[in-house]
Design an enzyme around this catalytic site. Structure first.
Site, PDB file in Angstrom:
ATOM      1  N   CYS A 144      17.237 114.010 -16.031  1.00 48.19           N
ATOM      2  CA  CYS A 144      17.845 114.713 -14.889  1.00 48.19           C
ATOM      3  C   CYS A 144      16.890 114.703 -13.686  1.00 48.19           C
ATOM      4  O   CYS A 144      15.865 115.379 -13.706  1.00 48.19           O
ATOM      5  CB  CYS A 144      18.173 116.142 -15.335  1.00 48.19           C
ATOM      6  SG  CYS A 144      18.599 117.273 -14.012  1.00 48.19           S
TER       7      CYS A 144
ATOM      8  N   CYS B 222      16.205 118.058 -12.045  1.00 52.05           N
ATOM      9  CA  CYS B 222      15.344 118.869 -12.916  1.00 52.05           C
ATOM     10  C   CYS B 222      13.875 118.559 -12.639  1.00 52.05           C
ATOM     11  O   CYS B 222      13.037 119.455 -12.583  1.00 52.05           O
ATOM     12  CB  CYS B 222      15.634 118.587 -14.392  1.00 52.05           C
ATOM     13  SG  CYS B 222      17.301 118.992 -14.910  1.00 52.05           S
TER      14      CYS B 222
END
Length: 106
Positions: free
Chosen positions: A31, A34
């Protein structure tokens, strides 16, 4: 204060049973947003030491907690106090937004 490494096994002890508010960052290696949030989690842990515990839970490696929290999108930031969810934000945010999110609830 460093960021706590949360897992299915230690989540209850580190989050649910903690007397200090806990911000849980649910993230994944794949991600991109993230990864953008990771340095801010370190900053939060240092800036709010003693008032807030910051922990990271890798979504793919901890399916029991991830599913129990009904995570829909990553990153997911969930603020807990006394084992109860106070607030949730899904998706990346800038440092001022993150600080306002935390300050509104602790």
């Amino acid at each position: 204060m460093s960021v706590a490494h949360l897992t299915d096994a230690n989540f209850q002890a580190e989050v649910t049973d903690c007397s200090t508010p806990v911000l849980v960052d649910v993230w994944a290696e794949w991600c991109g947003p993230c990864r953008l949030m990771a340095p801010m989690m370190e900053w939060l842990a240092a800036e709010y030491a003693g008032r807030l515990v910051v922990g990271k839970l890798e979504a793919d490696a901890n399916p029991a907690i991830r599913d129990g929290l009904q995570i829909q999108g990553l990153p997911a930031l969930i603020l807990f106090r006394d084992g109860k969810e106070l607030a949730r934000h899904e998706g990346a945010m800038a440092k001022p937004q993150l600080q306002a999110f935390v300050d509104a609830h602790i």
